[in-house]
Design a protein around this motif. Structure first.
Motif, PDB file in Angstrom:
ATOM      1  N   PRO A   1       0.846  -1.200   0.000  1.00 12.11           N
ATOM      2  CA  PRO A   1       0.000   0.000   0.000  1.00 12.11           C
ATOM      3  C   PRO A   1       0.879   1.247   0.000  1.00 12.11           C
ATOM      4  CG  PRO A   1      -0.042  -1.070   2.160  1.00 12.11           C
ATOM      5  CD  PRO A   1       0.763  -1.948   1.252  1.00 12.11           C
ATOM      6  N   ALA A   2       0.274   2.400  -0.130  1.00 10.88           N
ATOM      7  CA  ALA A   2       1.030   3.649  -0.171  1.00 10.88           C
ATOM      8  C   ALA A   2       1.904   3.768   1.074  1.00 10.88           C
ATOM      9  CB  ALA A   2       0.073   4.830  -0.262  1.00 10.88           C
ATOM     10  N   GLY A   3       3.113   4.296   0.905  1.00 12.69           N
ATOM     11  CA  GLY A   3       4.019   4.473   2.031  1.00 12.69           C
ATOM     12  C   GLY A   3       5.460   4.380   1.601  1.00 12.69           C
ATOM     13  N   ARG A   4       6.364   4.363   2.583  1.00 14.92           N
ATOM     14  CA  ARG A   4       7.803   4.259   2.321  1.00 14.92           C
ATOM     15  C   ARG A   4       8.263   2.854   2.657  1.00 14.92           C
ATOM     16  NH1 ARG A   4      11.416   9.111   3.847  1.00 14.92           N
ATOM     17  NH2 ARG A   4      10.518  10.642   2.454  1.00 14.92           N
ATOM     18  N   TYR A   5       9.154   2.328   1.821  1.00 14.39           N
ATOM     19  CA  TYR A   5       9.647   0.973   2.019  1.00 14.39           C
ATOM     20  C   TYR A   5      11.137   0.916   1.725  1.00 14.39           C
ATOM     21  CZ  TYR A   5       4.729  -0.118   1.931  1.00 14.39           C
ATOM     22  OH  TYR A   5       3.392  -0.141   2.209  1.00 14.39           O
ATOM     23  N   THR A   6      11.828   0.019   2.391  1.00 16.38           N
ATOM     24  CA  THR A   6      13.234  -0.255   2.118  1.00 16.38           C
ATOM     25  C   THR A   6      13.306  -1.637   1.498  1.00 16.38           C
ATOM     26  OG1 THR A   6      13.922   1.049   4.021  1.00 16.38           O
ATOM     27  CG2 THR A   6      15.531  -0.500   3.113  1.00 16.38           C
ATOM     28  N   LEU A   7      13.856  -1.705   0.314  1.00 12.87           N
ATOM     29  CA  LEU A   7      14.011  -2.982  -0.368  1.00 12.87           C
ATOM     30  C   LEU A   7      15.405  -3.505  -0.102  1.00 12.87           C
ATOM     31  CD1 LEU A   7      12.377  -2.086  -3.804  1.00 12.87           C
ATOM     32  CD2 LEU A   7      11.311  -3.173  -1.828  1.00 12.87           C
ATOM     33  N   GLU A   8      15.488  -4.738   0.367  1.00 19.55           N
ATOM     34  CA  GLU A   8      16.776  -5.343   0.673  1.00 19.55           C
ATOM     35  C   GLU A   8      16.985  -6.553  -0.223  1.00 19.55           C
ATOM     36  OE1 GLU A   8      17.161  -6.213   4.822  1.00 19.55           O
ATOM     37  OE2 GLU A   8      16.395  -4.247   5.404  1.00 19.55           O
ATOM     38  N   THR A   9      18.242  -6.755  -0.624  1.00 22.15           N
ATOM     39  CA  THR A   9      18.583  -7.909  -1.444  1.00 22.15           C
ATOM     40  C   THR A   9      19.636  -8.734  -0.725  1.00 22.15           C
ATOM     41  OG1 THR A   9      20.396  -6.856  -2.611  1.00 22.15           O
ATOM     42  CG2 THR A   9      18.188  -6.571  -3.547  1.00 22.15           C
ATOM     43  N   GLN A  10      19.878  -9.917  -1.212  1.00 16.75           N
ATOM     44  CA  GLN A  10      20.910 -10.761  -0.634  1.00 16.75           C
ATOM     45  C   GLN A  10      22.131 -10.812  -1.551  1.00 16.75           C
ATOM     46  OE1 GLN A  10      19.239 -14.547   0.418  1.00 16.75           O
ATOM     47  NE2 GLN A  10      17.715 -13.616   1.762  1.00 16.75           N
ATOM     48  N   ASN A  11      22.345  -9.751  -2.310  1.00 17.64           N
ATOM     49  CA  ASN A  11      23.526  -9.674  -3.165  1.00 17.64           C
ATOM     50  C   ASN A  11      24.775  -9.513  -2.304  1.00 17.64           C
ATOM     51  OD1 ASN A  11      22.050  -9.875  -5.474  1.00 17.64           O
ATOM     52  ND2 ASN A  11      21.979  -7.678  -5.854  1.00 17.64           N
ATOM     53  N   ILE A  12      25.828 -10.163  -2.696  1.00 15.72           N
ATOM     54  CA  ILE A  12      27.102 -10.053  -1.994  1.00 15.72           C
ATOM     55  C   ILE A  12      28.019  -9.230  -2.894  1.00 15.72           C
ATOM     56  CG2 ILE A  12      29.006 -11.340  -0.965  1.00 15.72           C
ATOM     57  CD1 ILE A  12      27.035 -13.749  -0.891  1.00 15.72           C
ATOM     58  N   PRO A  13      28.315  -7.972  -2.532  1.00 16.89           N
ATOM     59  CA  PRO A  13      29.036  -7.075  -3.431  1.00 16.89           C
ATOM     60  C   PRO A  13      30.389  -7.592  -3.901  1.00 16.89           C
ATOM     61  CG  PRO A  13      28.161  -5.871  -1.563  1.00 16.89           C
ATOM     62  CD  PRO A  13      27.929  -7.328  -1.299  1.00 16.89           C
ATOM     63  N   ILE A  14      31.165  -8.211  -3.056  1.00 10.97           N
ATOM     64  CA  ILE A  14      32.515  -8.630  -3.432  1.00 10.97           C
ATOM     65  C   ILE A  14      32.473  -9.792  -4.412  1.00 10.97           C
ATOM     66  CG2 ILE A  14      34.702  -9.556  -2.547  1.00 10.97           C
ATOM     67  CD1 ILE A  14      33.987  -8.109   0.119  1.00 10.97           C
ATOM     68  N   ILE A  15      31.616 -10.750  -4.156  1.00 14.75           N
ATOM     69  CA  ILE A  15      31.542 -11.950  -4.994  1.00 14.75           C
ATOM     70  C   ILE A  15      30.653 -11.718  -6.222  1.00 14.75           C
ATOM     71  CG2 ILE A  15      30.932 -14.408  -4.967  1.00 14.75           C
ATOM     72  CD1 ILE A  15      31.450 -14.386  -1.996  1.00 14.75           C
ATOM     73  N   LYS A  16      29.914 -10.633  -6.215  1.00  8.86           N
ATOM     74  CA  LYS A  16      28.948 -10.352  -7.284  1.00  8.86           C
ATOM     75  C   LYS A  16      29.589 -10.371  -8.667  1.00  8.86           C
ATOM     76  CE  LYS A  16      26.975  -6.198  -8.075  1.00  8.86           C
ATOM     77  NZ  LYS A  16      26.168  -5.006  -7.781  1.00  8.86           N
ATOM     78  N   ARG A  17      30.740  -9.752  -8.822  1.00  8.67           N
ATOM     79  CA  ARG A  17      31.385  -9.690 -10.139  1.00  8.67           C
ATOM     80  C   ARG A  17      31.770 -11.072 -10.641  1.00  8.67           C
ATOM     81  NH1 ARG A  17      35.367  -4.932  -8.637  1.00  8.67           N
ATOM     82  NH2 ARG A  17      33.769  -3.491  -7.958  1.00  8.67           N
ATOM     83  N   ILE A  18      32.281 -11.893  -9.762  1.00  9.64           N
ATOM     84  CA  ILE A  18      32.699 -13.248 -10.155  1.00  9.64           C
ATOM     85  C   ILE A  18      31.469 -14.079 -10.535  1.00  9.64           C
ATOM     86  CG2 ILE A  18      33.810 -15.387  -9.363  1.00  9.64           C
ATOM     87  CD1 ILE A  18      35.512 -13.557  -7.494  1.00  9.64           C
ATOM     88  N   LEU A  19      30.418 -13.984  -9.752  1.00  5.34           N
ATOM     89  CA  LEU A  19      29.206 -14.756 -10.012  1.00  5.34           C
ATOM     90  C   LEU A  19      28.529 -14.358 -11.322  1.00  5.34           C
ATOM     91  CD1 LEU A  19      27.557 -14.927  -6.464  1.00  5.34           C
ATOM     92  CD2 LEU A  19      28.644 -16.797  -7.709  1.00  5.34           C
ATOM     93  N   HIS A  20      28.669 -13.095 -11.715  1.00  4.44           N
ATOM     94  CA  HIS A  20      27.974 -12.578 -12.897  1.00  4.44           C
ATOM     95  C   HIS A  20      28.814 -12.617 -14.167  1.00  4.44           C
ATOM     96  CE1 HIS A  20      25.266 -10.138  -9.962  1.00  4.44           C
ATOM     97  NE2 HIS A  20      24.988 -11.423  -9.965  1.00  4.44           N
ATOM     98  N   LEU A  21      30.018 -13.170 -14.093  1.00  5.40           N
ATOM     99  CA  LEU A  21      30.856 -13.289 -15.292  1.00  5.40           C
ATOM    100  C   LEU A  21      30.164 -14.092 -16.401  1.00  5.40           C
ATOM    101  CD1 LEU A  21      34.503 -13.722 -13.962  1.00  5.40           C
ATOM    102  CD2 LEU A  21      33.550 -11.829 -15.288  1.00  5.40           C
ATOM    103  N   PRO A  22      29.527 -15.239 -16.106  1.00  5.63           N
ATOM    104  CA  PRO A  22      28.875 -16.004 -17.181  1.00  5.63           C
ATOM    105  C   PRO A  22      27.709 -15.271 -17.843  1.00  5.63           C
ATOM    106  CG  PRO A  22      29.122 -17.361 -15.204  1.00  5.63           C
ATOM    107  CD  PRO A  22      29.502 -15.963 -14.840  1.00  5.63           C
ATOM    108  N   THR A  23      27.138 -14.287 -17.170  1.00  2.00           N
ATOM    109  CA  THR A  23      25.978 -13.580 -17.730  1.00  2.00           C
ATOM    110  C   THR A  23      26.342 -12.176 -18.204  1.00  2.00           C
ATOM    111  OG1 THR A  23      25.326 -12.800 -15.530  1.00  2.00           O
ATOM    112  CG2 THR A  23      24.308 -14.857 -16.328  1.00  2.00           C
ATOM    113  N   GLY A  24      27.624 -11.936 -18.470  1.00  2.00           N
ATOM    114  CA  GLY A  24      28.043 -10.638 -18.997  1.00  2.00           C
ATOM    115  C   GLY A  24      28.032  -9.530 -17.976  1.00  2.00           C
TER     116      GLY A  24
END
Length: 167
Positions: free
Chosen positions: A9-32
Motif C-alpha cells: 500500500p502507499a508508504g515508504r519501504y526499504t528494499l533489501e537484497t541478498q547480493n554479496i558485493p565482493i563476490i557479485k562480479r565473479i558470479l555474474h561473469l557467465p551472464t556478462g
C-alpha cells in the motif's frame, strides 16, 4: 520467474537484497556482468482519472426506423477510470513494458470501446430515430458503461463513469 509477488500500500519501504558485493562480479561473469535474478518495482497511480476522451474510429451503418434512410453513426464522449487491482493491471497490461501512460492505455482500449459503442448504437437506433436519439444519451451511456465495466474488470480497472456526449 515472471510472477507478481508482493503488493505494497502507499508508504515508504526499504528494499533489501541478498547480493554479496565482493563476490557479485565473479558470479555474474557467465551472464556478462548482469545479474540473472532481475526484479522490477512498478508504481501504480490509483487516483481517479476523469475526463478521459474516447470516440469511435469508424461509423456504423444503421437504418433509421422512422425515415427508412441509411445513416452513418459514430459517437464520442468521456469516461473516468481507476486501477482497482494492481496485480491484474501489471500482469495483463503492463507486462514487459517499462510503463503505461494514460494515452497508451486509451489507445489499448480504443477498439474495445468503439466496438461496444457501435454495437449498442446499432441496436438502439433500430428502435429510435436519429431525430430523438439525443434524448436517450443517459440510457445509452449507462448500458455501454455496464458492458465495458465487465471487460475492464478483467484488467483490474474500474469504470466509475462513462458518458456518450455526441452521436
Amino acid at each position: 520467474n515472471g510472477q507478481a509477488l508482493d503488493l505494497f500500500p502507499a508508504g515508504r519501504y526499504t528494499l533489501e537484497t541478498q547480493n554479496i558485493p565482493i563476490i557479485k562480479r565473479i558470479l555474474h561473469l557467465p551472464t556478462g556482468g548482469k545479474t540473472p535474478f532481475r526484479s522490477e518495482v512498478y508504481f501504480i497511480n490509483k487516483a481517479y482519472m476523469l475526463n478521459v476522451k474516447w470516440g469511435t474510429s469508424t461509423r456504423a451503418e444503421v437504418l433509421d426506423p422512422k425515415f427508412q434512410i441509411l445513416l452513418n453513426v459514430g459517437a464520442s464522449g468521456a469516461m473516468g477510470i481507476t486501477v482497482t487491482d494492481a496485480r491484474k493491471f501489471v500482469v495483463k497490461l503492463v507486462g514487459t513494458e517499462t510503463g503505461l501512460s494514460l494515452d497508451r492505455l486509451s489507445l489499448y482500449f480504443k477498439e474495445l470501446i468503439s466496438t461496444r459503442v457501435k454495437t449498442y448504437l446499432a441496436r438502439i437506433m433500430n428502435e429510435v430515430s436519429f431525430v430523438v436519439v439525443n434524448s436517450h444519451l443517459n440510457d445509452i451511456s449507462l448500458a455501454v458503461q455496464n458492458k465495458l465495466s465487465e471487460d475492464m474488470q478483467e484488467y483490474g480497472i474500474l469504470l466509475p463513469n462513462f458518458f456518450v456526449s455526441t452521436i
